[in-house]
Design a protein around this motif. Structure first.
Motif, PDB file in Angstrom:
ATOM      1  N   GLY A 284      42.954  43.514  65.202  1.00 17.40           N
ATOM      2  CA  GLY A 284      44.373  43.724  65.492  1.00 17.40           C
ATOM      3  C   GLY A 284      45.269  42.854  64.635  1.00 17.40           C
ATOM      4  N   ILE A 285      44.693  41.790  64.072  1.00 24.50           N
ATOM      5  CA  ILE A 285      45.460  40.915  63.174  1.00 24.50           C
ATOM      6  C   ILE A 285      45.322  41.417  61.734  1.00 24.50           C
ATOM      7  N   ASP A 286      44.131  41.922  61.398  1.00 26.37           N
ATOM      8  CA  ASP A 286      43.894  42.409  60.038  1.00 26.37           C
ATOM      9  C   ASP A 286      44.567  43.759  59.773  1.00 26.37           C
ATOM     10  N   LEU A 287      44.652  44.585  60.824  1.00 26.25           N
ATOM     11  CA  LEU A 287      45.245  45.924  60.666  1.00 26.25           C
ATOM     12  C   LEU A 287      46.700  45.932  61.132  1.00 26.25           C
ATOM     13  N   PRO A 288      47.527  46.809  60.562  1.00 32.51           N
ATOM     14  CA  PRO A 288      48.875  46.968  61.132  1.00 32.51           C
ATOM     15  C   PRO A 288      48.721  47.498  62.570  1.00 32.51           C
ATOM     16  N   PRO A 289      49.559  47.076  63.516  1.00 31.67           N
ATOM     17  CA  PRO A 289      49.396  47.481  64.917  1.00 31.67           C
ATOM     18  C   PRO A 289      49.296  48.997  65.116  1.00 31.67           C
ATOM     19  N   GLU A 290      50.034  49.764  64.295  1.00 32.82           N
ATOM     20  CA  GLU A 290      50.045  51.216  64.489  1.00 32.82           C
ATOM     21  C   GLU A 290      48.733  51.885  64.056  1.00 32.82           C
ATOM     22  N   LYS A 291      47.842  51.123  63.394  1.00 34.54           N
ATOM     23  CA  LYS A 291      46.576  51.702  62.934  1.00 34.54           C
ATOM     24  C   LYS A 291      45.398  51.381  63.868  1.00 34.54           C
ATOM     25  N   VAL A 292      45.597  50.451  64.799  1.00 37.21           N
ATOM     26  CA  VAL A 292      44.471  49.987  65.641  1.00 37.21           C
ATOM     27  C   VAL A 292      43.861  51.130  66.442  1.00 37.21           C
ATOM     28  N   PHE A 293      44.689  51.964  67.057  1.00 43.25           N
ATOM     29  CA  PHE A 293      44.141  53.048  67.899  1.00 43.25           C
ATOM     30  C   PHE A 293      43.374  54.069  67.064  1.00 43.25           C
ATOM     31  N   LEU A 294      43.837  54.303  65.814  1.00 44.76           N
ATOM     32  CA  LEU A 294      43.157  55.265  64.940  1.00 44.76           C
ATOM     33  C   LEU A 294      41.754  54.782  64.611  1.00 44.76           C
ATOM     34  N   PHE A 295      41.645  53.485  64.313  1.00 45.43           N
ATOM     35  CA  PHE A 295      40.330  52.918  64.018  1.00 45.43           C
ATOM     36  C   PHE A 295      39.421  53.069  65.228  1.00 45.43           C
ATOM     37  N   GLN A 296      39.960  52.772  66.417  1.00 44.97           N
ATOM     38  CA  GLN A 296      39.147  52.842  67.640  1.00 44.97           C
ATOM     39  C   GLN A 296      38.600  54.251  67.834  1.00 44.97           C
ATOM     40  N   LYS A 297      39.455  55.255  67.711  1.00 45.64           N
ATOM     41  CA  LYS A 297      39.020  56.636  67.943  1.00 45.64           C
ATOM     42  C   LYS A 297      37.980  57.074  66.900  1.00 45.64           C
ATOM     43  N   ALA A 298      38.241  56.727  65.632  1.00 46.29           N
ATOM     44  CA  ALA A 298      37.319  57.147  64.560  1.00 46.29           C
ATOM     45  C   ALA A 298      35.966  56.456  64.706  1.00 46.29           C
ATOM     46  N   ALA A 299      35.995  55.154  64.983  1.00 44.27           N
ATOM     47  CA  ALA A 299      34.744  54.381  65.088  1.00 44.27           C
ATOM     48  C   ALA A 299      33.920  54.831  66.296  1.00 44.27           C
ATOM     49  N   LEU A 300      34.575  55.049  67.450  1.00 41.90           N
ATOM     50  CA  LEU A 300      33.838  55.471  68.643  1.00 41.90           C
ATOM     51  C   LEU A 300      33.217  56.848  68.444  1.00 41.90           C
ATOM     52  N   TYR A 301      33.942  57.741  67.789  1.00 36.18           N
ATOM     53  CA  TYR A 301      33.399  59.084  67.515  1.00 36.18           C
ATOM     54  C   TYR A 301      32.124  58.977  66.670  1.00 36.18           C
ATOM     55  N   LYS A 302      32.185  58.147  65.631  1.00 39.74           N
ATOM     56  CA  LYS A 302      31.011  58.004  64.747  1.00 39.74           C
ATOM     57  C   LYS A 302      29.815  57.415  65.496  1.00 39.74           C
ATOM     58  N   CYS A 303      30.073  56.419  66.338  1.00 38.19           N
ATOM     59  CA  CYS A 303      28.993  55.812  67.138  1.00 38.19           C
ATOM     60  C   CYS A 303      28.402  56.835  68.104  1.00 38.19           C
ATOM     61  N   ASN A 304      29.270  57.621  68.762  1.00 37.45           N
ATOM     62  CA  ASN A 304      28.808  58.645  69.715  1.00 37.45           C
ATOM     63  C   ASN A 304      27.903  59.661  69.032  1.00 37.45           C
ATOM     64  N   MET A 305      28.325  60.128  67.877  1.00 32.91           N
ATOM     65  CA  MET A 305      27.549  61.159  67.172  1.00 32.91           C
ATOM     66  C   MET A 305      26.211  60.601  66.656  1.00 32.91           C
TER      67      MET A 305
END
Length: 527
Positions: A284-305
């Motif tokens: 959350g410090i390395d990424l702009p705040p507006e990008k945090v949720f996008l990373f979460q959704k993309a990363a969780l999808y990849k882990c799930n698959m």
């Protein structure tokens, strides 16, 4: 049991929102990892945490020594024995973590627009003008205009306990910074994070290796949380190190993604790691705040698959000092579940928080409510499409077991497994009912003595969503006859009845090996 499962696309009746949440033997399908520390290390409090739903205990070696953590672990063992609740152990490495050293432990007051010097000279006293740090390469890594964040250990990002600095100049080994906001730093240890800057330190430090090869080996840790994983080779290096340490060749490695560098190499890290921890504090410090949720959704999808457990951190920071989460935090926990998280990791909330048991209980309740509206049908179709055809033998059996369980409205899926892989594959398809993973021990030898495998495999499923392990009697070998299979099944059904997930006339889907064939069968229970 399953009529309560709604889809978010359906209108949710107000009556269902106003209904009180029902307690059950499994507080939620989503697992909770609790960090044990000063406020959560007594047998009583740990017992409360286990009963509230904690299934993995995290030991963070960023602070205190092995002796301190050993005392806590002994208390955990006593709590497990008294509550009869299984709990896995996770060792969290320090890695290349930068820290401000405040030996006097006096509060340091920093004023906006003033300057402060960061120095590698650890012998200096920490003050409002000078902060000693544990790294002598910072002056080479940063330049004018770079952003540095300093906060209390497991910082919350609250502006009163953490500070943003901007580098104004580099003087030799010292870094001169302008303070961007007024704050008071209290305690002996503060974490320093240089935003989007590569720190040239090994991911597995010498201190980490020493802790793993002594404390880790002694306690046969189930999970290694590899802090600041930046490349796939970090995971390979850690695995090579563990493979030489007796039983730790079985320890699962969870790569902790904490910065942009780890994010850039996410796909290759996911291939090598056994699971992923999304460290949203540092990210959350390395990424702009507006990008945090996008990373979460993309990363969780990849882990799930990929069928690998994904753990989300930093969800209810305010519960460190408060009995209730904020509205945004409560929604955040639910969204983590709906996005596909396997587990929620609590850090400061349980380590130094005032309400560790209540925090676990509330997070569990939010997870359980979110699971009721998780769109399993859509998720199942998406996963089957992603896997493609032809499916592997195991993948086909796992998806068929889940499809059958949903069609017949089974109350539980029982899976016989020796490696845990079959049960994890079933859980990958996110069935709406619990999966009882019956781990059949295997006899093994090192030419000096015989021993049974199975305990690691059972505990390691405690971080996977919807998977609840039980260890079968070792007298039932993995390649068993139908008679021994039936007796193990009876034990599993009895366990399900005692825990309240199986009742008379319920249907149960059983997934087991008979000879060389894998079999999925549906049984209906009598009175």
């Amino acid at each position: 049991m399953h009529s309560s499962h709604l889809l978010l696309e359906e209108p949710i009746r107000m009556a269902s929102i106003l209904e009180p949440s029902k307690a059950s033997f499994f507080p939620a399908m989503t697992k909770i990892v609790g960090t044990l520390g000063p406020k959560s290390r007594s047998v009583d409090v740990i017992s409360g945490c286990l009963k509230a739903g904690m299934s993995v205990a995290r030991f963070d070696f960023s602070w205190r020594d092995a002796e301190y953590h050993q005392e806590t672990l002994e208390n955990l063992k006593a709590a497990v024995k008294s509550t009869k609740k299984l709990c896995a152990v996770m060792l969290d490495t320090v890695g290349p973590e930068l820290q401000v050293v405040n030996k006097s432990e006096k509060a340091i007051s920093l004023q906006a627009d003033a300057t402060v010097i960061l120095t590698p000279d650890e012998g200096q006293e920490a003050s409002s003008e000078l902060l000693p740090i544990n790294f002598d390469g910072l002056s080479e890594a940063v330049k004018k205009g770079d952003t540095i964040f300093i906060g209390q250990y497991l910082f919350t990002g609250s502006e009163t306990t953490s500070v943003w600095l901007e580098v104004s100049e580099v003087k030799g080994n010292d870094v001169v910074c302008v303070i961007k906001n007024s704050a008071t730093l209290a305690g002996s240890l503060f974490t320093l994070h240089a935003s989007q800057i590569r720190i040239d330190l090994p991911t597995l430090s010498d201190k980490d290796k020493e802790v793993i090869s002594t404390w880790g080996v002694q306690n046969k840790i189930d999970f290694l949380s590899l802090s600041y994983t930046r490349h796939a080779k970090d995971v390979r290096h850690a695995r090579e190190f563990l493979s030489k340490l007796g039983d730790l060749y079985q320890t699962q490695i969870f790569a902790k993604i904490e910065n942009i560098e780890g994010l850039n190499h996410f796909d290759e890290i996911l291939k090598e790691a056994d699971g992923i921890i999304l460290s949203r504090g540092n990210l959350g410090i390395d990424l702009p705040p507006e990008k945090v949720f996008l990373f979460q959704k993309a990363a969780l999808y990849k882990c799930n698959m990929a069928g690998k457990p994904a753990v989300v951190t930093r969800v209810v920071d305010s519960m460190t000092d408060n009995l209730r989460p904020t509205r945004a935090e409560a929604t955040d926990v639910a969204n983590a579940v709906l996005d596909g998280s396997d587990a929620i990791l609590l850090g400061a909330e349980t380590l130094r928080g005032l309400y560790p048991v209540e925090t676990i209980s509330i997070v569990g309740k939010i997870c359980a409510e979110a699971e009721k509206v998780f769109n399993q049908d859509l998720y199942f179709k998406k996963t089957v499409k992603y896997v493609g055809e032809p499916m592997t033998h195991l993948e086909s059996i796992a998806s068929s077991a889940v499809r059958a369980a949903i069609k017949v409205k089974a109350s539980v899926i029982i899976c016989f497994t020796s490696s845990g892989r079959a049960a994890r594959l079933i859980a990958k398809y996110r069935p709406t009912m619990p999966v009882l993973s019956v781990v059949i021990p295997r006899l093994k030898t090192n030419q000096l003595k015989w021993s049974f495998s199975g305990a690691f495999e059972a505990r390691q499923s405690l971080i996977v969503r919807g998977l609840f392990p039980m260890l079968a009697d070792p007298r039932h070998p993995a390649e068993s006859t139908s008679a021994t299979n039936e007796s193990v099944l009876k034990v599993a059904l009895d366990h399900g009845k005692v825990s309240g997930v199986i009742k008379s006339h319920d249907r149960v889907v059983v997934c087991q090996k008979v000879g060389d064939a894998s079999v999925v069968k549906i049984i209906e229970l009598d009175d």
